[in-house]
Design a protein around this motif. Structure first.
Motif, PDB file in Angstrom:
ATOM      1  N   GLN A 133       0.867  -1.166   0.000  1.00  0.00           N
ATOM      2  CA  GLN A 133       0.000   0.000   0.000  1.00  0.00           C
ATOM      3  C   GLN A 133       0.908   1.220   0.000  1.00  0.00           C
ATOM      4  O   GLN A 133       2.114   1.108   0.223  1.00  0.00           O
ATOM      5  CB  GLN A 133      -0.879   0.013   1.255  1.00  0.00           C
ATOM      6  N   ASP A 135       1.160   4.195   2.179  1.00  0.00           N
ATOM      7  CA  ASP A 135       0.730   4.825   3.427  1.00  0.00           C
ATOM      8  C   ASP A 135       1.961   4.926   4.310  1.00  0.00           C
ATOM      9  O   ASP A 135       2.766   3.982   4.375  1.00  0.00           O
ATOM     10  CB  ASP A 135      -0.356   3.988   4.096  1.00  0.00           C
ATOM     11  N   GLY A 140       0.625   9.970   5.119  1.00  0.00           N
ATOM     12  CA  GLY A 140      -0.657   9.278   5.147  1.00  0.00           C
ATOM     13  C   GLY A 140      -0.894   8.465   3.887  1.00  0.00           C
ATOM     14  O   GLY A 140      -0.005   8.306   3.045  1.00  0.00           O
ATOM     15  N   PRO A 141      -2.129   7.925   3.721  1.00  0.00           N
ATOM     16  CA  PRO A 141      -2.408   6.987   2.631  1.00  0.00           C
ATOM     17  C   PRO A 141      -2.830   7.653   1.329  1.00  0.00           C
ATOM     18  O   PRO A 141      -3.444   8.716   1.318  1.00  0.00           O
ATOM     19  CB  PRO A 141      -3.567   6.160   3.188  1.00  0.00           C
ATOM     20  N   SER A 143      -5.269   7.073  -2.022  1.00  0.00           N
ATOM     21  CA  SER A 143      -6.544   6.397  -2.254  1.00  0.00           C
ATOM     22  C   SER A 143      -6.747   6.092  -3.730  1.00  0.00           C
ATOM     23  O   SER A 143      -6.334   6.859  -4.609  1.00  0.00           O
ATOM     24  CB  SER A 143      -7.705   7.262  -1.748  1.00  0.00           C
ATOM     25  N   THR A 149     -12.300   4.384  -1.050  1.00  0.00           N
ATOM     26  CA  THR A 149     -12.241   3.533   0.139  1.00  0.00           C
ATOM     27  C   THR A 149     -11.266   2.382  -0.057  1.00  0.00           C
ATOM     28  O   THR A 149     -11.001   1.627   0.879  1.00  0.00           O
ATOM     29  CB  THR A 149     -13.624   2.954   0.489  1.00  0.00           C
ATOM     30  N   THR A 151      -7.483   0.654  -1.384  1.00  0.00           N
ATOM     31  CA  THR A 151      -6.064   0.949  -1.370  1.00  0.00           C
ATOM     32  C   THR A 151      -5.535   1.247  -2.763  1.00  0.00           C
ATOM     33  O   THR A 151      -6.079   0.776  -3.772  1.00  0.00           O
ATOM     34  CB  THR A 151      -5.276  -0.231  -0.766  1.00  0.00           C
ATOM     35  N   HIS A 403      -8.987  -0.025   2.304  1.00  0.00           N
ATOM     36  CA  HIS A 403      -7.937   0.422   3.216  1.00  0.00           C
ATOM     37  C   HIS A 403      -8.039  -0.363   4.527  1.00  0.00           C
ATOM     38  O   HIS A 403      -9.131  -0.557   5.069  1.00  0.00           O
ATOM     39  CB  HIS A 403      -8.113   1.909   3.544  1.00  0.00           C
ATOM     40  N   HIS A 404      -6.906  -0.805   5.043  1.00  0.00           N
ATOM     41  CA  HIS A 404      -6.947  -1.480   6.347  1.00  0.00           C
ATOM     42  C   HIS A 404      -6.417  -0.602   7.463  1.00  0.00           C
ATOM     43  O   HIS A 404      -6.551  -0.935   8.633  1.00  0.00           O
ATOM     44  CB  HIS A 404      -6.176  -2.799   6.305  1.00  0.00           C
ATOM     45  N   ASN A 405      -5.808   0.553   7.095  1.00  0.00           N
ATOM     46  CA  ASN A 405      -5.382   1.548   8.079  1.00  0.00           C
ATOM     47  C   ASN A 405      -4.425   0.994   9.124  1.00  0.00           C
ATOM     48  O   ASN A 405      -4.462   1.387  10.290  1.00  0.00           O
ATOM     49  CB  ASN A 405      -6.606   2.179   8.770  1.00  0.00           C
ATOM     50  N   LYS A 406      -3.568   0.077   8.723  1.00  0.00           N
ATOM     51  CA  LYS A 406      -2.549  -0.470   9.623  1.00  0.00           C
ATOM     52  C   LYS A 406      -1.170  -0.218   9.027  1.00  0.00           C
ATOM     53  O   LYS A 406      -0.806  -0.813   8.023  1.00  0.00           O
ATOM     54  CB  LYS A 406      -2.745  -1.977   9.828  1.00  0.00           C
TER      55      LYS A 406
END
Length: 490
Positions: A133, A135, A140-141, A143, A149, A151, A403-406
């Motif tokens: 990904q 991020d 930050g990530p 998109s 929503t 990755t 996105h898994h936001n990890k």
């Protein structure tokens, strides 16, 4: 002008040569689009608009003066933030480099500038290139423009997003396990992994900055993400070639083995129990095979002569070589990720944490064993490509996940393949075949998933056969969906 941002780099070069648009106008067009769309996408993390305008003006003046021009003259591009850029910060997603401004270009960047490219800015990525990904704790990530929503993929995810959304002519990147091909597949682009060692990675982070800039990490390759497969040809012609200190060695692109689909000998490897794919990816493979057969190509599905299976390639060659290459950069070995690795090892003793721990601190003898396996597999692939021109494979098991936001993998980051949970790093297994073989591989956008996301396949070829996989991708791409602009950003 509405279609100009989504034109291929080759089309833009022709328009520049014909005087239909100036480099300065093209730069302004992209800067306007970056201002409008980047706040949502977070694809471009560093811009130098004044320098881009100045260099574009110089490119226009050189053209007007009739001077000799490079193959990318006046074309505005972005570069993955892992390449050093003189006077423009190079962060590589790392907090310790957030204010690092190199005083020299990476070798590949120098060659892009020599070919006339105008480098507007840098594209987003994970810390140290080490994730699927884009991020990081600094920016930050990024998109996905098809569904924010989802990755972007990685590690060259920001560049794929910028290219797909029409924020740049193309993005120049790097990979060691699918970092150009995975985001290209997720964003609906043609992505290329070059033949190992054909593009210098001097000045790529990691190894740099410092003395490490002179390293060429094992298995790592330069590459690019484009909207038209044939854009890859001038990019490779600009960047391939040996470093100055290797002046006794030469690298030459071999001509394509065929120029019509009917003349290609295609092996199709679409199934392997170690890395199952979902129905969307299987459908894309089937669509590609149907087109190839209708065009008269010689197609062999699951040939018995395949040199390796996914499990053997991954465990015996790719993982130890990968961790050996990444262990040079110890910036990620901080308490938080170390604790996360230990937690995963306790939770899943036979999961990915054990090989990661062993690989990071492996002995030179263990690395030599993996290197010997790699060399045997390279020979087997050489023999295989006497009978076939390309092998068609999936890129990853699915279209772009959410996105898994990890940023730190504490307890695993599974994703689902037709409702079945699979390990996060399954996403690199099909790509790792080309990283071990050393051969080139090119992604081709084929169709849309049931949820409307791009789905691609990849064509891997023999070492030195970059123009073969690119030509195959260009021809197949005409018969399937190919690149389509994401509707929300047209």
């Amino acid at each position: 002008m509405s279609d100009v941002p989504f034109q291929s780099a080759v089309e833009q070069s022709r328009a520049l040569a014909a005087g239909e648009i100036s480099s300065r106008e093209l730069v302004e067009l992209y800067l306007d689009r970056i201002a409008a769309h980047n706040p949502v996408l977070n694809a471009v993390v560093t811009l130098d608009p004044e320098r881009a305008r100045r260099e574009a003006g110089e490119a226009d003046a050189a053209r007007a003066a009739g001077r000799d021009l490079g193959p990318l003259h006046g074309v505005p591009i972005t570069v993955k933030d892992s390449f050093e850029t003189a006077g423009m910060r190079t962060v590589c997603g790392r907090r310790d480099l957030k204010d690092y401004v190199p005083d020299q270009d990476a070798e590949a960047v120098r060659r892009l500038r020599s070919a006339g490219a105008v480098i507007m800015g840098k594209s987003n990525m994970p810390p140290g290139n080490q994730d699927v990904q884009a991020d990081n704790p600094v920016f930050g990530p990024s998109s996905n423009p098809w569904d924010t929503t989802r990755t972007s993929g990685g590690s060259a995810g920001g560049g794929a997003v910028a290219t797909a959304a029409g924020l740049t002519a193309f993005d120049f990147g790097s990979e060691i396990g699918g970092s150009t091909r995975i985001p290209s597949h997720f964003n609906g682009l043609y992505g290329h992994k070059s033949t190992w060692r054909s593009i210098s990675l001097i000045g790529h982070v990691p190894g740099g900055p410092g003395t490490g800039r002179w390293t060429n990490p094992d298995m790592a390759c330069g590459g690019a993400q484009v909207r038209d497969a044939r854009d890859l040809v001038p990019i490779l012609r600009a960047t391939t070639g040996t470093s100055a200190y290797d002046s006794g060695f030469s690298y030459t692109l071999a001509p394509p083995r065929a120029t019509k689909l009917a003349d290609f000998r295609v092996a199709v490897w679409g199934e392997d129990p170690a890395c199952p794919v979902d129905s969307d990816v299987a459908a894309a493979m089937d669509d590609a095979v149907t087109v190839l057969r209708a065009a008269g190509a010689k197609v062999t599905v699951q040939p018995a002569s395949l040199p390796v299976d996914i499990a053997t390639n991954h465990r015996k060659a790719f993982l130890p070589l990968l961790y050996g290459a990444l262990s040079y950069d110890r910036t990620g070995l901080t308490p938080a990720p170390n604790a996360a690795l230990l937690a995963r090892l306790i939770q899943h003793p036979r999961g990915d944490a054990g090989p990661a721990l062993l690989g990071t601190f492996q002995s030179h003898y263990r690395w030599q064993l993996a290197h010997a396996v790699r060399n045997e597999l390279r020979q087997r692939w050489f023999e295989f490509f006497q009978d076939f021109d390309v092998v068609l494979m999936p890129v990853t098991p699915t279209a772009a996940p959410v996105h898994h936001n990890k940023l730190i993998d504490r307890f695993g980051r599974p994703f689902e393949v037709d409702g079945v949970r699979r390990p996060y790093w399954d996403q690199v297994k099909w790509n790792a075949v080309a990283n071990v073989s050393g051969g080139p591989a090119t992604t081709i956008p084929v169709c849309r998933s049931r949820s409307g996301l791009p789905v691609g396949v990849q064509a891997m070829g023999p070492s030195g056969g970059d123009l073969t996989t690119i030509e195959f991708a260009a021809l197949l791409g005409r018969e399937v969906d190919g690149f389509l602009a994401p509707p929300a950003f047209v």
